[in-house]
Write a protein that holds these residues in place. Sequence first.
Motif, PDB file in Angstrom:
ATOM      1  N   VAL A 105      79.413 -60.192  17.985  1.00 10.10           N
ATOM      2  CA  VAL A 105      80.232 -61.306  17.526  1.00 10.10           C
ATOM      3  C   VAL A 105      80.512 -61.012  16.051  1.00 10.10           C
ATOM      4  N   ASN A 106      81.772 -61.160  15.649  1.00  5.54           N
ATOM      5  CA  ASN A 106      82.172 -60.805  14.288  1.00  5.54           C
ATOM      6  C   ASN A 106      82.461 -62.046  13.454  1.00  5.54           C
ATOM      7  N   HIS A 107      82.099 -61.987  12.194  1.00  6.58           N
ATOM      8  CA  HIS A 107      82.298 -63.047  11.194  1.00  6.58           C
ATOM      9  C   HIS A 107      82.257 -64.440  11.816  1.00  6.58           C
ATOM     10  N   VAL A 108      81.094 -64.756  12.360  1.00  2.68           N
ATOM     11  CA  VAL A 108      80.897 -65.982  13.128  1.00  2.68           C
ATOM     12  C   VAL A 108      81.140 -67.259  12.318  1.00  2.68           C
ATOM     13  N   PHE A 109      80.933 -67.205  10.994  1.00  2.00           N
ATOM     14  CA  PHE A 109      81.103 -68.399  10.168  1.00  2.00           C
ATOM     15  C   PHE A 109      82.421 -68.408   9.402  1.00  2.00           C
ATOM     16  N   SER A 110      83.295 -67.458   9.689  1.00  2.00           N
ATOM     17  CA  SER A 110      84.587 -67.381   9.021  1.00  2.00           C
ATOM     18  C   SER A 110      85.573 -68.358   9.656  1.00  2.00           C
ATOM     19  N   GLY A 111      86.500 -68.826   8.866  1.00  2.00           N
ATOM     20  CA  GLY A 111      87.538 -69.711   9.371  1.00  2.00           C
ATOM     21  C   GLY A 111      88.718 -68.967   9.966  1.00  2.00           C
ATOM     22  N   LEU A 112      88.642 -67.637  10.053  1.00  2.00           N
ATOM     23  CA  LEU A 112      89.762 -66.848  10.563  1.00  2.00           C
ATOM     24  C   LEU A 112      90.206 -67.272  11.953  1.00  2.00           C
ATOM     25  N   THR A 113      89.252 -67.645  12.794  1.00  2.00           N
ATOM     26  CA  THR A 113      89.602 -68.011  14.165  1.00  2.00           C
ATOM     27  C   THR A 113      89.421 -69.499  14.416  1.00  2.00           C
ATOM     28  N   GLY A 114      89.311 -70.281  13.376  1.00  2.00           N
ATOM     29  CA  GLY A 114      89.176 -71.730  13.525  1.00  2.00           C
ATOM     30  C   GLY A 114      87.727 -72.177  13.541  1.00  2.00           C
ATOM     31  N   SER A 115      87.526 -73.442  13.839  1.00  2.00           N
ATOM     32  CA  SER A 115      86.170 -73.992  13.830  1.00  2.00           C
ATOM     33  C   SER A 115      85.394 -73.512  15.048  1.00  2.00           C
ATOM     34  N   ARG A 116      84.110 -73.575  14.940  1.00  2.00           N
ATOM     35  CA  ARG A 116      83.201 -73.125  15.976  1.00  2.00           C
ATOM     36  C   ARG A 116      82.581 -74.338  16.654  1.00  2.00           C
TER      37      ARG A 116
END
Length: 144
Positions: A107-118
């Motif tokens: 899993v990549n950059h899990v806390f990044s906003g690049l793909t929206g909220s988690r």
Amino acid sequence: MFDAPVLNRVCRESYNDAAEVYERLKRLGMSIVTITDHDSIDAVEVLRRYPDFFLSEEVTVKMPSGTLMHLGVYGINERDHAEIQRRRNDFIALLMYLTERKVFFSVNHVFSGLTGSRDEEDFRWFASYVPALRSATGRCGASE
């Protein structure tokens, strides 16, 4: 192309030439190299002739919760790429394929906003089924 909403209309995530990145990494002492492109393997076509390069990609995946995330898949071939793209809108189907084929993934950059909220459920999936967490990125001028 950069896939963050709104910004994707005006910029790319990376302007690096794959051959230049490869040469720099080799000068820095890396014995093997992979470079991941978003949902594509085209940008690294020029590197596939090197015996110390292996094909990988960063896949935008739809989670069961409906959120998006980036999954790094490593050491793939063209057939894997096609199957990964076919299954990327269904995390469970993709997970089953990668597991069956014994393809390493993270899993990549899990806390990044690049793909929206988690969604909280996403973290349970990651903890239970994803073998690795990528914590660094070449975007900031460093290599992984």
